[in-house]
Design a protein around this motif. Structure first.
Motif, PDB file in Angstrom:
ATOM      1  N   HIS A 240       0.658  -1.110  -0.092  1.00 58.44           N
ATOM      2  CA  HIS A 240      -0.029   0.053   0.000  1.00 58.44           C
ATOM      3  C   HIS A 240       0.800   1.283   0.008  1.00 58.44           C
ATOM      4  N   ASP A 241       1.777   1.107   0.765  1.00 60.30           N
ATOM      5  CA  ASP A 241       2.978   2.397   0.661  1.00 60.30           C
ATOM      6  C   ASP A 241       3.497   2.567  -0.569  1.00 60.30           C
ATOM      7  N   LEU A 242       3.883   1.509  -1.306  1.00 60.84           N
ATOM      8  CA  LEU A 242       4.204   1.530  -2.722  1.00 60.84           C
ATOM      9  C   LEU A 242       3.414   2.219  -3.794  1.00 60.84           C
ATOM     10  N   ASP A 243       2.131   1.575  -3.439  1.00 60.97           N
ATOM     11  CA  ASP A 243       1.076   2.242  -4.446  1.00 60.97           C
ATOM     12  C   ASP A 243       0.810   3.739  -4.079  1.00 60.97           C
ATOM     13  N   ALA A 244       0.894   4.172  -2.819  1.00 65.38           N
ATOM     14  CA  ALA A 244       0.448   5.446  -2.533  1.00 65.38           C
ATOM     15  C   ALA A 244       1.607   6.510  -3.133  1.00 65.38           C
ATOM     16  N   ALA A 245       2.829   5.773  -2.859  1.00 69.43           N
ATOM     17  CA  ALA A 245       3.943   6.645  -3.301  1.00 69.43           C
ATOM     18  C   ALA A 245       4.221   6.768  -4.936  1.00 69.43           C
ATOM     19  N   ARG A 246       3.616   5.825  -5.540  1.00 66.14           N
ATOM     20  CA  ARG A 246       3.660   5.789  -7.143  1.00 66.14           C
ATOM     21  C   ARG A 246       2.591   6.665  -7.655  1.00 66.14           C
ATOM     22  N   SER A 247       1.609   7.139  -6.694  1.00 65.94           N
ATOM     23  CA  SER A 247       0.680   8.162  -7.246  1.00 65.94           C
ATOM     24  C   SER A 247       0.995   9.481  -6.783  1.00 65.94           C
TER      25      SER A 247
END
Ligand code: MG
Length: 388
Positions: free
Chosen positions: A216-223
């Motif tokens: 989830h952290d990575l998805d949030a960072a990617r956006s």
């Protein structure tokens, strides 16, 4: 003062459910490690960077490390985080007075927090960036079944969440590491220093400097907007053709009744040619002359709109799509206004972005130059593309 930054990237942590260690996972075109290295290299107070990598990666480290703005050295990481930091510490420059430690999994570290932490370490010997807590903080205890119950509500004014960067005077960190050795398993260097009896100053951290721990952290960072800009690219195209009698006039795939047409190997559609170069240029995918050489008989009389579709396939195959396109056609006559909507439609269809993402404007050249004298027509195009 000489400041060495250690990046702890020695873990083989696969917590994000990937076969790739977390620090090598991609975040909009760069690994987490590359973001972190580049952020530290940009900080004016940092003189060198030591990266502790998993031992399997030491003999062939990522190429971006050689291109960093500051000297970078690579050492093998160890079993625990503190072993990696110890190996890196052993490799710092003889001149080093301050050592900064940073997690590779915090790719958004900014120059201000790095400067604050280093300045505090110079004053106090040891400093950790940390965030104040805004939620109410509960201390808890588990019952026999594993349910958790509140034991006490803590004074949140006193609670801080430690981040990295953390910074230490070299001699003080050396003593703390020697005293604690492997007895104390530390999740950060400040706790080693605390356990050795030294004071650690807390400095204001940065809420954007998140640690990437979960998917989830990575998805949030990617956006996040500040990294998405990295995925947007712009391209420019220009073309000019002579006007000649006995040729049809084709502009943006529209056949326009006129006394003459544009001369060229293909149908000489100056609009499609400029647009093709704009989208190819934005994607870094070459240019129309290389893709469709005028010496190649297969392009003789070719439909330039079909050539544009083919060029766009190269662009989309490399992961880009067109955000918008702006086109200026320079033609003294005929009046282009009645044909502009059809050109928009053709270009929007060929580029799979829709007519609403396309602008086509007609200009005259005020009677000047070959365009103004009616001897040629030219076209400028600008395309914005983004990588999905
Ligand atoms: Mg051309």
């Amino acid at each position: 003062m000489y400041v060495s930054a250690i990046i702890a990237a020695g873990g083989r942590g696969l917590r994000l459910g990937s076969d790739t260690p977390k620090q090598f996972l991609g975040l909009n075109g760069k690994s987490l490690l590359q973001w972190s290295v580049e952020a530290l290299a940009r900080a004016s107070c940092i003189d060198e960077i030591i990266v502790a990598l998993p031992s399997a990666h030491v003999s062939s480290p990522p190429a971006f490390l050689e291109r960093a703005a500051k000297p970078v050295r690579v050492v093998a990481g160890g079993a625990q985080r503190q072993d990696s930091v110890a190996n890196a510490f052993a490799a710092i420059d003889v001149r080093t007075t301050i050592v900064v430690v940073h997690d590779a999994a915090r790719p958004f570290v900014g120059p201000d927090v790095i400067a604050r932490t280093v300045a505090a370490a110079v004053q106090s010997g040891a400093a950790a960036s940390a965030l104040a807590v805004h939620d109410t903080v509960k201390d808890s205890v588990a019952d026999a079944s594993g349910k958790r119950f509140v034991r006490a509500t803590l004074d949140r004014e006193r609670i801080f969440l430690a981040q990295t960067p953390q910074a230490f005077r070299r001699d003080l960190l050396a003593r703390a590491m020697a005293q604690q050795g492997r007895l104390h398993v530390a999740t950060d260097e400040a706790s080693l220093v605390e356990a050795a009896g030294f004071a650690v100053e807390l400095v204001e951290g940065d809420p954007r400097n998140v640690k990437i721990t979960t998917g989830h952290d990575l998805d949030a960072a990617r956006s996040r907007g500040d990294v998405r800009v990295d995925r947007v690219r712009i391209g420019h195209g220009y073309d000019l053709h002579r006007l000649a009698e006995g040729r049809p006039l084709v502009l943006g795939g529209v056949i326009i009744p006129f006394t003459c047409g544009l001369d060229g190997h293909s149908d000489a559609d100056v609009v499609c040619h400029a647009v093709t170069d704009a989208v190819l240029g934005a994607a870094g995918a070459g240019d129309i002359g290389r893709l469709f050489p005028s010496t190649d008989p297969q392009w003789k009389g070719a439909d330039s709109l079909a050539m544009l579709r083919s060029a766009y396939r190269r662009v989309s195959d490399s992961g880009f799509r067109v955000v918008n396109l702006d086109v200026t056609v320079i033609a003294e006559s005929p009046k282009l206004l009645p044909y502009l909507e059809r050109m928009r439609g053709n270009l929007g269809e060929a580029l799979e972005c829709g007519a609403e993402a396309v602008s086509v404007k007609g200009k005259t050249n005020e009677g000047l130059d070959s365009m103004g004298r009616g001897e040629s027509m030219a076209c400028h195009a600008v395309a914005l593309v983004t990588r999905a």
